[in-house]
Design an enzyme around this catalytic site. Sequence first.
Site, PDB file in Angstrom:
ATOM      1  N   SER A  69       0.489  -1.322   0.225  1.00 45.66           N
ATOM      2  CA  SER A  69      -0.108  -0.369   0.027  1.00 45.66           C
ATOM      3  C   SER A  69       0.554   1.208   0.206  1.00 45.66           C
ATOM      4  CB  SER A  69      -0.870  -0.265   1.473  1.00 45.66           C
ATOM      5  OG  SER A  69      -2.123  -0.656   1.025  1.00 45.66           O
ATOM      6  N   LYS A  72       0.268   3.435  -3.619  1.00 45.29           N
ATOM      7  CA  LYS A  72      -0.158   3.772  -3.374  1.00 45.29           C
ATOM      8  C   LYS A  72       0.221   5.587  -3.823  1.00 45.29           C
ATOM      9  CE  LYS A  72      -3.144   0.019  -1.271  1.00 45.29           C
ATOM     10  NZ  LYS A  72      -4.789   0.377  -0.059  1.00 45.29           N
ATOM     11  N   TYR A 197      -3.136  -2.173 -10.405  1.00 48.38           N
ATOM     12  CA  TYR A 197      -2.899  -2.356  -9.569  1.00 48.38           C
ATOM     13  C   TYR A 197      -1.701  -3.286  -8.929  1.00 48.38           C
ATOM     14  CZ  TYR A 197      -4.450  -2.058  -4.127  1.00 48.38           C
ATOM     15  OH  TYR A 197      -4.859  -2.395  -3.217  1.00 48.38           O
ATOM     16  N   TYR A 249      -3.820   3.440   7.722  1.00 47.10           N
ATOM     17  CA  TYR A 249      -5.214   2.319   7.893  1.00 47.10           C
ATOM     18  C   TYR A 249      -6.005   3.223   8.746  1.00 47.10           C
ATOM     19  CZ  TYR A 249      -2.064  -1.009   4.872  1.00 47.10           C
ATOM     20  OH  TYR A 249      -1.659  -1.350   4.223  1.00 47.10           O
ATOM     21  N   VAL A 267       1.134  -3.947   4.136  1.00 44.93           N
ATOM     22  CA  VAL A 267       0.928  -5.197   4.505  1.00 44.93           C
ATOM     23  C   VAL A 267       2.336  -6.006   4.407  1.00 44.93           C
ATOM     24  CG1 VAL A 267      -1.417  -5.331   4.806  1.00 44.93           C
ATOM     25  CG2 VAL A 267       0.016  -6.033   2.998  1.00 44.93           C
TER      26      VAL A 267
END
Length: 313
Positions: A69, A72, A197, A249, A267
Amino acid sequence: MSIEHMEQMETLLPEWLETSRLRTGQGEVASYIPELAKAARDTLGVFVADSQGKTIAAGDYGIPFTMQSISKVFTLILALMDHGEEAVFYNVGKEPTGDDFNSMIKLELVEPGIPFNPLINAGAITVSSLIAGDSPEDKSQRILQFFRKLAGNDGLDYNMDVYHSELETGDLNRSLAYFLKQNGVLKDPVEDVLSVYFKHCSIEVNCADLSRMALVLAFDGVDPCNGEKLIPRRYVQIAKTFMVTCGMYNASGEFAIDVGIPAKSGVSGGILALVPGQYGIGVVGPSLNSKGNSTAGVHLLERLSKEFSWSLF
């Protein structure tokens, strides 16, 4: 930061890291992506870089891991560079969710069904669809080249084992993508978007790479190592704001209170963090807490922030 503080960090960081390493026993390595489950739970490393080329590192900082992540943040920036704010935020919102990063709840409850922000999975899938390119391969190649430029490392590449592991087990992300497709948020075929992605999540880095990418953000889009402007300042401002409000998160508020610097976790156990105008920081610690953040990595960043008064607040 003064030279005295730099010297203090260099002297004490190995000891602080080993203290934080004890926290690895309180978490678990991510297992829903099978390849990530192979990571050693007691791994912990950190790399800090400043604008003068000074670096401080401790622990397992050379171990490779995938961005997950963390990627992103930079695909958001690339989409903004490709299309501008209005187009990007027509398709994705700007608010924290308070839900898990892979939750579908808000998509169903809120009109017009766009993701709340670019750092949850639904938002990042949407952003992946906005990267310019004639094919998924073109888009992925542009992303990889952009990441290589930011990291100052032409050797960055995909971990194809992790990519295929995500491709084979990513049914929840497919569900999110098909919901977005049904709502008209995604225009391209779902599998094409997911290929982009999953690939950018699978780009492999180490702590030094993350710290260099973070350093560019810390200096408003300019690489302080060579003076090259890589990102418009406005888009860095947007990215850093999302990092503070959504980057850890649904523990982002707690992290803002306890640590108080822009950060983004993944993660795989990675954390990219920055002290504006001072440092880029890369951390890896695959043992995760219930929110998906590195148990030991968060503890170490909290120690550093409090010792050196890094909090923006």
